[in-house]
Design an enzyme around this catalytic site. Structure first.
Site, PDB file in Angstrom:
ATOM      1  N   LYS A   5     -12.953  -0.384   6.764  1.00 58.26           N
ATOM      2  CA  LYS A   5     -13.731  -1.387   5.362  1.00 58.26           C
ATOM      3  C   LYS A   5     -14.573  -2.273   6.158  1.00 58.26           C
ATOM      4  CE  LYS A   5      -9.607   0.097   3.269  1.00 58.26           C
ATOM      5  NZ  LYS A   5      -9.370   0.757   2.409  1.00 58.26           N
ATOM      6  N   ASP A  42      -0.528  -5.056   9.825  1.00 52.47           N
ATOM      7  CA  ASP A  42      -1.168  -4.068   9.057  1.00 52.47           C
ATOM      8  C   ASP A  42      -2.719  -4.768   8.653  1.00 52.47           C
ATOM      9  OD1 ASP A  42      -3.124  -2.281   8.408  1.00 52.47           O
ATOM     10  OD2 ASP A  42      -1.362  -1.713   6.614  1.00 52.47           O
ATOM     11  N   TRP A  51       1.308  -0.833  -0.124  1.00 49.98           N
ATOM     12  CA  TRP A  51       0.075   0.156   0.349  1.00 49.98           C
ATOM     13  C   TRP A  51       1.080   1.239  -0.500  1.00 49.98           C
ATOM     14  CZ3 TRP A  51      -1.868   2.612   4.678  1.00 49.98           C
ATOM     15  CH2 TRP A  51      -2.699   4.166   4.926  1.00 49.98           C
TER      16      TRP A  51
END
Ligand code: KET
Length: 446
Positions: free
Chosen positions: A289, A253, A172
């Site tokens: 999310k 993460d 990311w």
């Protein structure tokens, strides 16, 4: 002002200051800079910055008047109708909060809502986690996943010798900015193999073996972004053994718990295996999310330690990182998440809604694959089915992406990543046409 140099800017500022002193002596109050001096901005030298590679895609999308436009840039869930989704459980939690007249708007503690922190640690580590029972885990509320990573970075920079963090290639994009700005330089490790469109397991293991003892290693807990390629359970075991044998420090993460498999527990497998061995790690969690709480900026940072005494001291130091950064976090998102995590019925309903989102994404994978097959699009597209989570890493190159945006108004990041959560049965034929055209078109030219 073009041609502005630091020297010239300093001279202009010095002139303003001299003017100011003189007028002060004369007892006159004038706006600064003084009238008559051509007003040059002290920010004149500032250059226009480029848009963010991910969030900038939405900016470009919003400017496009075409009715056929589709945004597959940012990883944000959309319904079949292409609309953002507020989960029913979130609405219910908010209604309860609104009805609860005992709620106030006081400051939260520096580390946030205590109940939220406790429940977040349980969500990722499991309700029966030994580390939690032994009070070896300290958890602080964070400004979503990004904030958790940033607080973790600054904590490591302050308290972890001379840290360096190894990140997968690719990763990311924000990882490469968050860590150096937080004081932790980034180094790469092999992860994705473009030839197989799968994991370069050997490359990863070799790089971790070659990395220094004690290095921090960033791991995507599940649904690796942008590739959608995760290690198998066996491979995780191999990775864990290397990291532990080199006393490296894993930093997970976890932005997609529940989105990879549809199950919160299955998606926590990697993290739990590292905690089960008794070793230490950091975990950044996001509810953007999996609860659809993107704009509430709600997440958590947990640090699993060897003993309760160390965890307590770590907690005290995390407060010193947070207090001068933003003092204390906002309450609303934490209260929503805590209501859902802490209520048996809401939690059960949440898992159903989460599974429905994950299933819709999987169904989009099948539909896109079938449509490309039906078009006879050259190439092996099985990676669309194999990859996991919100994204497909298509393998399309930047020119192909630009062609699709220009000709078909399909917006995606330049690395060829598409958010499967942004697709619907209606938009898939349009995307398949665009992919087909770009693949055929560029083949024709070569
Ligand atoms: N980690 C990963 C791996 C990640 O993909 C994101 C967001 C985050 C952390 C941070 O999310 P937060 O909203 O701070 O909890 N990724 C999507 C959105 C973005 O880029 O901000 C994306 O890749 O589209």
């Amino acid at each position: 002002m073009s041609g502005s140099t630091p020297e010239r800017r300093m001279a202009t500022m010095a002139a303003h200051l001299r003017d100011g002193e003189e007028t002060a002596k004369e007892g006159l109050i004038v706006p600064w800079p003084t009238a008559g001096v051509a007003a040059a901005s002290v920010f004149e030298h500032i250059q226009q910055a480029p848009e963010d590679p991910i969030l900038g895609v939405t900016v470009a999308f919003n400017k496009d008047p075409s009715p056929m436009k589709v945004n597959l840039g940012v990883g944000a869930y959309r319904t079949e109708e292409g609309k953002p989704l507020v989960l029913n459980v979130v609405r219910q939690a908010e209604e309860r909060l609104l009805a609860d007249r005992t709620q106030n708007k006081e400051y939260q503690p520096i580390t946030g809502v205590a109940q939220f922190n406790k429940l977040s640690a349980q969500l990722i580590l499991g309700a029966n986690s030994v580390a939690i029972k032994e009070n070896r885990v300290t958890t602080v509320q964070a400004l979503s996943g990004t904030g958790a990573l940033r607080v973790g970075a600054e904590f490591l920079a302050k308290h972890y010798g001379k840290p360096v963090i190894y990140v997968p290639v690719p990763t990311w994009g924000n990882h490469n900015k968050i860590f150096p700005l937080g004081g932790v330089p980034v180094k790469p490790y092999h992860y994705y193999d473009p030839k197989t469109r799968g994991l370069d397991y050997q490359g990863m293991i070799d790089d971790l073996r070659a990395a220094p003892v004690g290095a921090v290693v960033l791991l995507h807990a599940c649904a690796h972004n942008p590739t959608g390629v995760d290690p198998t359970e066996e491979q995780w075991e191999g990775i864990r053994k290397v990291i532990r044998s080199k006393q490296q420090l894993p930093f997970f993460d976890c932005a997609y718990q529940g989105f990879a498999s549809g199950s919160l527990d299955t998606d926590a497998h990697a993290v739990r295996s590292f905690v089960a061995d008794g070793g230490e790690c950091l975990i950044a969690q996001s509810y953007a999310k999996n609860m659809g709480l993107y704009g509430e900026r709600i997440g958590a940072l947990s640090i699993v330690c060897r003993s309760a005494a160390v965890a307590s001291r770590v907690d005290s130091q995390l407060k010193l990182v947070i207090r001068p950064m933003y003092s204390s976090p906002p309450a609303h998102g934490a209260l929503i998440a805590a209501s859902i995590l802490g209520d048996r019925d809401l939690f059960a309903d949440w898992t159903v809604e989460l599974k429905a989102m994950a299933d819709r994404i999987i169904s989009m994978r099948h539909q896109l694959y079938d449509t490309l097959k039906a078009r006879g699009t050259p190439g092996d597209w099985t990676h669309i089915l194999k990859q996991i989570g919100m994204f497909t890493f298509t393998g399309l190159n930047p020119e192909q992406v630009q062609f699709m945006t220009r000709e078909y108004h399909i917006y995606m990041t330049l690395d060829g990543r598409i958010s499967m959560a942004g697709l619907s049965t209606k938009t898939i034929p349009h995307l398949a046409d665009a992919i087909n055209a770009t693949v055929l078109g560029l083949q024709g030219q070569s």
